[in-house]
Motif scaffolding. Sequence first.
Motif, PDB file in Angstrom:
ATOM      1  N   GLY A 125       0.809  -1.211   0.000  1.00 51.66           N
ATOM      2  CA  GLY A 125       0.000   0.000   0.000  1.00 51.66           C
ATOM      3  C   GLY A 125       0.839   1.256   0.000  1.00 51.66           C
ATOM      4  N   ARG A 126       0.281   2.325   0.556  1.00 50.71           N
ATOM      5  CA  ARG A 126       0.927   3.633   0.546  1.00 50.71           C
ATOM      6  C   ARG A 126       2.166   3.689   1.432  1.00 50.71           C
ATOM      7  NH1 ARG A 126      -0.207   7.227  -2.926  1.00 50.71           N
ATOM      8  NH2 ARG A 126      -2.444   7.000  -2.488  1.00 50.71           N
ATOM      9  N   LYS A 127       2.103   3.056   2.587  1.00 53.76           N
ATOM     10  CA  LYS A 127       3.166   3.177   3.572  1.00 53.76           C
ATOM     11  C   LYS A 127       4.533   2.769   3.035  1.00 53.76           C
ATOM     12  CE  LYS A 127       4.211   1.953   8.385  1.00 53.76           C
ATOM     13  NZ  LYS A 127       3.733   1.195   9.568  1.00 53.76           N
ATOM     14  N   PRO A 128       4.700   1.599   2.413  1.00 51.87           N
ATOM     15  CA  PRO A 128       6.022   1.245   1.886  1.00 51.87           C
ATOM     16  C   PRO A 128       6.490   2.163   0.765  1.00 51.87           C
ATOM     17  CG  PRO A 128       4.380  -0.358   1.201  1.00 51.87           C
ATOM     18  CD  PRO A 128       3.733   0.508   2.237  1.00 51.87           C
ATOM     19  N   GLN A 129       5.550   2.694  -0.028  1.00 54.31           N
ATOM     20  CA  GLN A 129       5.932   3.650  -1.072  1.00 54.31           C
ATOM     21  C   GLN A 129       6.597   4.883  -0.458  1.00 54.31           C
ATOM     22  OE1 GLN A 129       2.705   4.623  -3.825  1.00 54.31           O
ATOM     23  NE2 GLN A 129       1.700   2.691  -3.327  1.00 54.31           N
ATOM     24  N   VAL A 130       5.945   5.417   0.564  1.00 52.04           N
ATOM     25  CA  VAL A 130       6.473   6.609   1.228  1.00 52.04           C
ATOM     26  C   VAL A 130       7.824   6.312   1.870  1.00 52.04           C
ATOM     27  CG1 VAL A 130       6.056   8.274   3.089  1.00 52.04           C
ATOM     28  CG2 VAL A 130       4.167   7.553   1.608  1.00 52.04           C
ATOM     29  N   ILE A 131       7.965   5.138   2.458  1.00 51.33           N
ATOM     30  CA  ILE A 131       9.230   4.778   3.113  1.00 51.33           C
ATOM     31  C   ILE A 131      10.367   4.716   2.096  1.00 51.33           C
ATOM     32  CG2 ILE A 131      10.455   2.928   4.319  1.00 51.33           C
ATOM     33  CD1 ILE A 131       7.840   2.301   5.769  1.00 51.33           C
ATOM     34  N   VAL A 132      10.116   4.079   0.954  1.00 50.00           N
ATOM     35  CA  VAL A 132      11.159   3.952  -0.072  1.00 50.00           C
ATOM     36  C   VAL A 132      11.566   5.323  -0.597  1.00 50.00           C
ATOM     37  CG1 VAL A 132      11.657   3.082  -2.393  1.00 50.00           C
ATOM     38  CG2 VAL A 132      10.514   1.602  -0.733  1.00 50.00           C
ATOM     39  N   ILE A 133      10.585   6.177  -0.908  1.00 55.80           N
ATOM     40  CA  ILE A 133      10.893   7.520  -1.412  1.00 55.80           C
ATOM     41  C   ILE A 133      11.569   8.346  -0.326  1.00 55.80           C
ATOM     42  CG2 ILE A 133       9.888   9.656  -2.298  1.00 55.80           C
ATOM     43  CD1 ILE A 133       7.723   7.937  -3.621  1.00 55.80           C
ATOM     44  N   TRP A 134      11.097   8.217   0.920  1.00 55.77           N
ATOM     45  CA  TRP A 134      11.738   8.928   2.029  1.00 55.77           C
ATOM     46  C   TRP A 134      13.203   8.551   2.147  1.00 55.77           C
ATOM     47  CZ3 TRP A 134      13.470   5.979   6.336  1.00 55.77           C
ATOM     48  CH2 TRP A 134      14.173   6.746   7.283  1.00 55.77           C
ATOM     49  N   LEU A 135      13.500   7.274   2.092  1.00 52.65           N
ATOM     50  CA  LEU A 135      14.877   6.829   2.261  1.00 52.65           C
ATOM     51  C   LEU A 135      15.771   7.358   1.135  1.00 52.65           C
ATOM     52  CD1 LEU A 135      16.736   5.170   4.025  1.00 52.65           C
ATOM     53  CD2 LEU A 135      16.104   3.128   2.708  1.00 52.65           C
ATOM     54  N   ALA A 136      15.277   7.278  -0.097  1.00 54.32           N
ATOM     55  CA  ALA A 136      16.079   7.736  -1.237  1.00 54.32           C
ATOM     56  C   ALA A 136      16.314   9.237  -1.185  1.00 54.32           C
ATOM     57  CB  ALA A 136      15.380   7.351  -2.549  1.00 54.32           C
ATOM     58  N   THR A 137      15.263  10.018  -0.883  1.00 55.88           N
ATOM     59  CA  THR A 137      15.417  11.475  -0.854  1.00 55.88           C
ATOM     60  C   THR A 137      16.221  11.920   0.367  1.00 55.88           C
ATOM     61  OG1 THR A 137      13.254  11.661   0.241  1.00 55.88           O
ATOM     62  CG2 THR A 137      13.297  11.891  -2.145  1.00 55.88           C
ATOM     63  N   PHE A 138      16.015  11.261   1.499  1.00 54.77           N
ATOM     64  CA  PHE A 138      16.765  11.597   2.705  1.00 54.77           C
ATOM     65  C   PHE A 138      18.267  11.475   2.471  1.00 54.77           C
ATOM     66  CE2 PHE A 138      19.142   9.739   6.253  1.00 54.77           C
ATOM     67  CZ  PHE A 138      19.107  10.781   7.163  1.00 54.77           C
ATOM     68  N   LEU A 139      18.700  10.402   1.843  1.00 52.58           N
ATOM     69  CA  LEU A 139      20.127  10.154   1.672  1.00 52.58           C
ATOM     70  C   LEU A 139      20.774  11.226   0.797  1.00 52.58           C
ATOM     71  CD1 LEU A 139      19.983   6.281   1.186  1.00 52.58           C
ATOM     72  CD2 LEU A 139      20.887   7.516   3.176  1.00 52.58           C
ATOM     73  N   ILE A 140      20.159  11.531  -0.344  1.00 52.71           N
ATOM     74  CA  ILE A 140      20.767  12.499  -1.254  1.00 52.71           C
ATOM     75  C   ILE A 140      20.748  13.907  -0.663  1.00 52.71           C
ATOM     76  CG2 ILE A 140      18.624  12.918  -2.544  1.00 52.71           C
ATOM     77  CD1 ILE A 140      22.187  12.848  -3.990  1.00 52.71           C
ATOM     78  N   MET A 141      19.666  14.272   0.023  1.00 51.10           N
ATOM     79  CA  MET A 141      19.583  15.614   0.599  1.00 51.10           C
ATOM     80  C   MET A 141      20.505  15.750   1.809  1.00 51.10           C
ATOM     81  SD  MET A 141      15.627  16.915   0.164  1.00 51.10           S
ATOM     82  CE  MET A 141      14.826  15.513   0.933  1.00 51.10           C
ATOM     83  N   CYS A 142      20.607  14.715   2.603  1.00 48.20           N
ATOM     84  CA  CYS A 142      21.466  14.763   3.784  1.00 48.20           C
ATOM     85  C   CYS A 142      22.927  14.970   3.377  1.00 48.20           C
ATOM     86  CB  CYS A 142      21.314  13.472   4.587  1.00 48.20           C
ATOM     87  SG  CYS A 142      22.273  13.433   6.112  1.00 48.20           S
ATOM     88  N   VAL A 143      23.380  14.214   2.384  1.00 43.80           N
ATOM     89  CA  VAL A 143      24.768  14.331   1.932  1.00 43.80           C
ATOM     90  C   VAL A 143      25.023  15.714   1.344  1.00 43.80           C
ATOM     91  CG1 VAL A 143      26.451  13.465   0.257  1.00 43.80           C
ATOM     92  CG2 VAL A 143      25.051  11.854   1.567  1.00 43.80           C
ATOM     93  N   THR A 144      24.085  16.224   0.545  1.00 39.88           N
ATOM     94  CA  THR A 144      24.270  17.534  -0.092  1.00 39.88           C
ATOM     95  C   THR A 144      24.313  18.654   0.938  1.00 39.88           C
ATOM     96  OG1 THR A 144      23.075  16.724  -2.038  1.00 39.88           O
ATOM     97  CG2 THR A 144      23.353  19.105  -1.831  1.00 39.88           C
ATOM     98  N   ILE A 145      23.387  18.653   1.886  1.00 39.11           N
ATOM     99  CA  ILE A 145      23.363  19.706   2.912  1.00 39.11           C
ATOM    100  C   ILE A 145      24.583  19.600   3.812  1.00 39.11           C
ATOM    101  CG2 ILE A 145      22.069  20.650   4.864  1.00 39.11           C
ATOM    102  CD1 ILE A 145      19.523  19.608   3.488  1.00 39.11           C
TER     103      ILE A 145
END
Length: 260
Positions: A125-145
């Motif tokens: 459902g929705r929950k795993p979708q959000v988790i996968v996108i959260w993890l991918a976006t978190f990693l790239i934004m965290c490293v950049t900032i």
Amino acid sequence: MDKKNSISERIPQWAWVLISLCVAILLWYILSINPKTARSFPFIPTIFEALKTVLDRGILAEDFFSSMLSVVLGFSLGFVTAVPVAFLMAWYAPVRGILDPWIQFIRNIPPLAYVPLVVIAAGVGRKPQVIVIWLATFLIMCVTIYQGVRNIDNTLIKAARVLGAKDGDIFVKVIFPATTPFILTAVRLGVSVGLTTLIAAESTGSMAGMGIRIRSFSGSFEVAPMLLYIIILGIIGILCEKFIKFLEFRLTGWQERREE
């Protein structure tokens, strides 16, 4: 050389965009009539027929809003977690020593690889979708900032301390303004990663969404609607890019830019 430069400088930016679009359409047309590529690249009239078909089915709006909801939720979670983690890593060596190896380890793993683990842990459902996108976006934004904070001129921080500024004052008046361009760059990369991770994220048992619909069209060899959805995702990405550039111009107008 100067003459060539002067001619190119006289052509406005919109004209270059128009030229680029015309070249792309021409290339698309050539691919659509080439027997080897015609099936993979149906031309514009066929794409409009596919648009009418998906609108008649009533699936386009449902897929669009479902996907955008997942991307917005995943990106928002990624941003609100990446900012504090990145600043803590850059500011405190113990935090950096603990978190940095794991961030570097996980960010090199394609999202599709850990989708099964997320599904097992969170269900479908929705929950795993959000988790996968959260993890991918978190990693790239965290490293950049994080890189942005680390690249701040240390002289500014020392000068602020000499003037009696505390850590809170330094963060609000020195670090945050200096890292705003990097934060906006992180947002731009995060949005892009969120969209590119969509197909992997929606393979977690989604009933609707642009990513899962592309996979469905691919499985049934419906090339025209599949290409339509791909084009729509590209347009969404361009619009997001333009909006972020507008924010960048408004928030970092003081920053010196190279003339385009």
